[in-house]
Design a protein around this motif. Structure first.
Motif, PDB file in Angstrom:
ATOM      1  N   SER A 226      44.058 -11.516 -10.542  1.00 32.64           N
ATOM      2  CA  SER A 226      43.387 -11.914 -11.580  1.00 32.64           C
ATOM      3  C   SER A 226      41.923 -11.177 -11.834  1.00 32.64           C
ATOM      4  O   SER A 226      41.409 -11.149 -12.735  1.00 32.64           O
ATOM      5  CB  SER A 226      43.450 -13.295 -11.684  1.00 32.64           C
ATOM      6  N   ALA A 227      41.349 -11.000 -10.721  1.00 34.43           N
ATOM      7  CA  ALA A 227      39.906 -10.279 -10.574  1.00 34.43           C
ATOM      8  C   ALA A 227      39.998  -8.878 -11.181  1.00 34.43           C
ATOM      9  O   ALA A 227      40.618  -8.250 -10.617  1.00 34.43           O
ATOM     10  CB  ALA A 227      39.232 -10.598  -9.291  1.00 34.43           C
ATOM     11  N   PRO A 228      39.118  -8.540 -12.033  1.00 34.44           N
ATOM     12  CA  PRO A 228      38.938  -7.163 -12.465  1.00 34.44           C
ATOM     13  C   PRO A 228      38.538  -6.174 -11.469  1.00 34.44           C
ATOM     14  O   PRO A 228      37.757  -6.605 -10.614  1.00 34.44           O
ATOM     15  CB  PRO A 228      37.868  -7.144 -13.558  1.00 34.44           C
ATOM     16  N   LEU A 229      39.088  -5.102 -11.685  1.00 36.27           N
ATOM     17  CA  LEU A 229      38.815  -3.880 -10.753  1.00 36.27           C
ATOM     18  C   LEU A 229      38.485  -2.673 -11.242  1.00 36.27           C
ATOM     19  O   LEU A 229      39.010  -2.405 -12.220  1.00 36.27           O
ATOM     20  CB  LEU A 229      39.621  -3.982  -9.433  1.00 36.27           C
ATOM     21  N   LEU A 230      37.640  -1.649 -10.817  1.00 33.99           N
ATOM     22  CA  LEU A 230      37.503  -0.392 -11.393  1.00 33.99           C
ATOM     23  C   LEU A 230      38.006   0.686 -10.607  1.00 33.99           C
ATOM     24  O   LEU A 230      37.982   0.565  -9.519  1.00 33.99           O
ATOM     25  CB  LEU A 230      35.821  -0.123 -11.514  1.00 33.99           C
TER      26      LEU A 230
ATOM     27  N   LYS B  45      28.708  -7.263 -12.158  1.00 36.02           N
ATOM     28  CA  LYS B  45      28.117  -8.450 -12.779  1.00 36.02           C
ATOM     29  C   LYS B  45      28.867  -8.890 -13.983  1.00 36.02           C
ATOM     30  O   LYS B  45      29.207  -9.765 -14.433  1.00 36.02           O
ATOM     31  CB  LYS B  45      26.653  -8.409 -12.804  1.00 36.02           C
ATOM     32  N   ASN B  46      28.716  -7.616 -14.812  1.00 35.41           N
ATOM     33  CA  ASN B  46      29.313  -7.891 -16.252  1.00 35.41           C
ATOM     34  C   ASN B  46      31.026  -8.272 -16.384  1.00 35.41           C
ATOM     35  O   ASN B  46      31.360  -8.828 -17.417  1.00 35.41           O
ATOM     36  CB  ASN B  46      29.188  -6.636 -17.081  1.00 35.41           C
ATOM     37  N   HIS B  47      31.756  -7.969 -15.501  1.00 34.82           N
ATOM     38  CA  HIS B  47      33.083  -7.908 -15.328  1.00 34.82           C
ATOM     39  C   HIS B  47      33.814  -8.798 -14.221  1.00 34.82           C
ATOM     40  O   HIS B  47      34.969  -8.933 -13.954  1.00 34.82           O
ATOM     41  CB  HIS B  47      33.993  -6.662 -15.360  1.00 34.82           C
ATOM     42  N   ASN B  48      32.923  -9.440 -13.450  1.00 31.47           N
ATOM     43  CA  ASN B  48      33.150  -9.958 -12.137  1.00 31.47           C
ATOM     44  C   ASN B  48      34.350  -9.362 -11.036  1.00 31.47           C
ATOM     45  O   ASN B  48      35.166  -9.896 -10.622  1.00 31.47           O
ATOM     46  CB  ASN B  48      33.741 -11.408 -12.475  1.00 31.47           C
ATOM     47  N   VAL B  49      33.807  -8.073 -11.041  1.00 30.08           N
ATOM     48  CA  VAL B  49      34.456  -7.006 -10.452  1.00 30.08           C
ATOM     49  C   VAL B  49      34.390  -7.245  -8.834  1.00 30.08           C
ATOM     50  O   VAL B  49      33.149  -7.544  -8.523  1.00 30.08           O
ATOM     51  CB  VAL B  49      34.127  -5.629 -10.683  1.00 30.08           C
ATOM     52  N   GLN B  50      35.441  -7.450  -8.001  1.00 30.86           N
ATOM     53  CA  GLN B  50      35.268  -7.473  -6.640  1.00 30.86           C
ATOM     54  C   GLN B  50      35.303  -6.296  -6.149  1.00 30.86           C
ATOM     55  O   GLN B  50      34.373  -5.964  -4.952  1.00 30.86           O
ATOM     56  CB  GLN B  50      36.708  -8.236  -6.111  1.00 30.86           C
TER      57      GLN B  50
ATOM     58  N   VAL C 294      42.916  -4.160 -14.104  1.00 30.03           N
ATOM     59  CA  VAL C 294      42.019  -2.859 -13.960  1.00 30.03           C
ATOM     60  C   VAL C 294      41.217  -2.826 -15.437  1.00 30.03           C
ATOM     61  O   VAL C 294      41.789  -2.840 -16.802  1.00 30.03           O
ATOM     62  CB  VAL C 294      42.755  -1.638 -13.938  1.00 30.03           C
ATOM     63  N   VAL C 295      39.780  -2.374 -15.401  1.00 29.88           N
ATOM     64  CA  VAL C 295      38.995  -2.479 -16.376  1.00 29.88           C
ATOM     65  C   VAL C 295      38.987  -0.796 -16.930  1.00 29.88           C
ATOM     66  O   VAL C 295      38.595   0.165 -15.999  1.00 29.88           O
ATOM     67  CB  VAL C 295      37.523  -2.695 -16.218  1.00 29.88           C
TER      68      VAL C 295
END
Length: 165
Positions: free
Chosen positions: A41-45, A109-114, A80-81
């Motif tokens: 559920s956490a966004p990633l880049l 920080k803006n997207h709570n990316v891990q 995926v962002v």
């Protein structure tokens, strides 16, 4: 000419592309090798795959692989962002989304990316050697990595060529 004698690209071959399957397999191995739990559920880049000899350059080859990596992660349920819609990522025309370290902290920080998926490739005589890594944004720790090769087929050579301006 019968279908059995036909040469060249076919829709069937495109549907079962070894290029795509190799990239998907690398992502599957990367996800399986992750040393820390990554919440789906956490966004990633996903950054653009870069040329190992010039980390601020890529190619159609690197950009296409990055797109396939993002596609596979999405298929596996990861958030995926889409960075092409962002205006705070360094996008060099003709290169792709290059994540500069100062951008990663802001984006995370803006997207709570891990994690961020980064990678590079090196071209040799018969193969392109690729490395994919999942890196935590909080401490730049590599939590998963995979190496793989793609043969330098005519298609891959064409993707590596710089377009004429």
């Amino acid at each position: 000419m019968s279908a059995a004698c036909a040469t060249g690209p076919t829709y069937q071959a495109a549907e079962t592309s070894e290029f795509t399957q190799a990239n998907y397999s690398a992502v599957d191995k990367l996800v399986a090798a992750t040393a820390v739990p990554i919440a789906k559920s956490a966004p990633l880049l996903v950054a653009t795959m870069v040329n190992i000899d010039s980390l601020n350059q890529s190619s159609r080859f690197g950009r296409l692989i990055s797109e396939q990596i993002a596609t596979r992660l999405t298929q596996l349920g990861h958030g995926v962002v889409e960075m092409k819609l962002r205006n705070d990522v360094y996008i060099r025309e003709g290169t792709g989304e290059l994540l500069l370290s100062r951008d990663v902290r802001t984006l995370s920080k803006n997207h709570n990316v891990q994690v961020v998926v980064v990678g590079n490739y090196a071209v040799a005589a018969g193969y392109a050697y690729l490395t994919l890594k999942m890196v935590t944004v909080t401490d730049n720790r590599v939590v998963a990595a995979v190496n793989y090769l793609l043969p330098l087929t005519e298609n891959n050579k064409a993707l590596l060529m710089q377009p004429r301006e």
